[in-house]
Scaffold this active site. Sequence first.
Site, PDB file in Angstrom:
ATOM      1  N   THR A 356       0.828  -1.203   0.000  1.00  0.00           N
ATOM      2  CA  THR A 356       0.000   0.000   0.000  1.00  0.00           C
ATOM      3  C   THR A 356       0.865   1.255   0.000  1.00  0.00           C
ATOM      4  OG1 THR A 356      -1.630  -1.217   1.250  1.00  0.00           O
ATOM      5  CG2 THR A 356      -1.788   1.186   1.334  1.00  0.00           C
ATOM      6  N   VAL A 357       0.317   2.358  -0.533  1.00  0.00           N
ATOM      7  CA  VAL A 357       0.990   3.650  -0.427  1.00  0.00           C
ATOM      8  C   VAL A 357       0.038   4.637   0.233  1.00  0.00           C
ATOM      9  CG1 VAL A 357       2.530   3.309  -2.398  1.00  0.00           C
ATOM     10  CG2 VAL A 357       0.280   4.358  -2.766  1.00  0.00           C
TER      11      VAL A 357
END
Length: 537
Positions: A356-357
């Site tokens: 995830t970012v």
Amino acid sequence: MNSFTNQTHPYPATRNATYAKNGMVATSQPLAAQAGLDILKKGGNAIDAAIATAACLTVVEPTGNGIGSDAFALVWTKGKLHGLNASGRSPKNISIDAIKEAGHDKMPTYGWFPVTVPGAPSAWAALSNEFGKLSLQEVLQPAIDYASEGFPVSPTLGKLWKKAYQKFKVNLTDKVFESWFQTFTPNGRAPRVGEIWTSPDHAKTLQSIADTGAESFYRGDLAEKIAAYSQENGGFLTKEDLAEHKAEWVKPIKVNYRGYDVWEIPPNGQGIVALQALNILRGFDFKEKESTDTYHKQIEAMKLAFVDGFKYVTEEQHMKYTSKQMLSDAYAEKRRALITEEALTPEAGDPSDSGTVYLATADNEGNMVSFKQSNYMGFGSGIVIPGTGIAMQNRGHDFSLDPNHVNALDGGKRTFHTIIPGFLTKGEEPIGPFSVMGGLMHPQGHLQIVMNTIDFGLNPQATLDAPRWRWDKDKTVELEHRFPHHIAQELADKGHDIKIQLDSTGFGRGQIIWRDPDTGVLVGGTESRTDGAIASW
């Protein structure tokens, strides 16, 4: 300044908190942060900057997200907090029986079966249409440029890319995965740190999304390519599934923690887990951070919230209990009473009575954005649509094949989702966006950020640099190698199964931007466990 924006840094740090007046972008990759700042300087607002940064991250950090990601956002603008759920649904024609007939007793990790409709492009378009100042073409241009002209691979990115390649070359041997290797390992290996990587197909796809307001992705030529590749390889995703997708504006949920409102996106996201744990913990008085009692109670509350989340959380209309019931004071009191001096093996309660970012942006108009997008488990499903650079997520992996489970697989359903942006307010004033990414680390990171900030008065950088813990399952708790060893021993004496981890990448990557309500000054912190950066002016 609020006490937590100027507190002396108590931990070894790679940087101090960052202060600015006109705008700030905090994320896990310097080039993406700078792209967002450039948009602010061109006259865009925090929403435009968030879209630009998110699109850039699909290029410059493909190990955590891509064009085929899902996304969620919390947006503060004009005195109000808005929530956006752009997670996609499962294909309408998929079913538990179909997956079992294909020889699986649980949802696969890779291939077409765990692929749900990607929501990230719809999030960019919805944010731009609702609150943006610049055109989507202007906002996506930095990402298009990086994809077509290339960029040098950063240190943490290179490490994660190599790790993914080594895993994929062993596990993804079917022909359907060839496009992933052609796209992300064109030289037969992962690109090395400092090496220039380009993706012309990625650039063309981003240009198409920019020119059509994401219509091409859901109802145009890109949708045709996605659906065709699915059909050719036994997938369930169709043109109709893509065409019916729409990002949804939702009402955020909150708990009040010691005078501050902590906000999350409502289910299907797991933000409710963080809120429930905080609701339990607000009944205790914490005198110091580096205390065995503090960590013990944090871990116990987190366990109790998580097992409820695992049992009860899915798309909200399919839940047995409402968010209001799960976050009620009465239920928090019942769960709080289970916490003793000994580590417990958690079980779900009954609330009936009660890869995830992340990025954060802020501008000088008062707008602030908390935004997350993810493919899941790094590169996601391993599926890349040939000729497009679109890496498809594998969010459907979290569906259960038990028909009696609340998160049971069904056609056209949103699954339990790990990615959660957070936001903090006090009274009618925004304090700002925050989050920590990383699977089940998300709510655990949120809890630690909130308590480090509110209970212990740490500034944003100190909050992020503090050693972290992570509950895994039952009584197992993983601790960073920098965690105080005497407290680790005392936690073990309380019955926790303590594991010390030498690698900090499993403890998430966070960003914070706080705004001082009196002066408007922004103060930010960025993750020291990755290539984190803050761009500001």
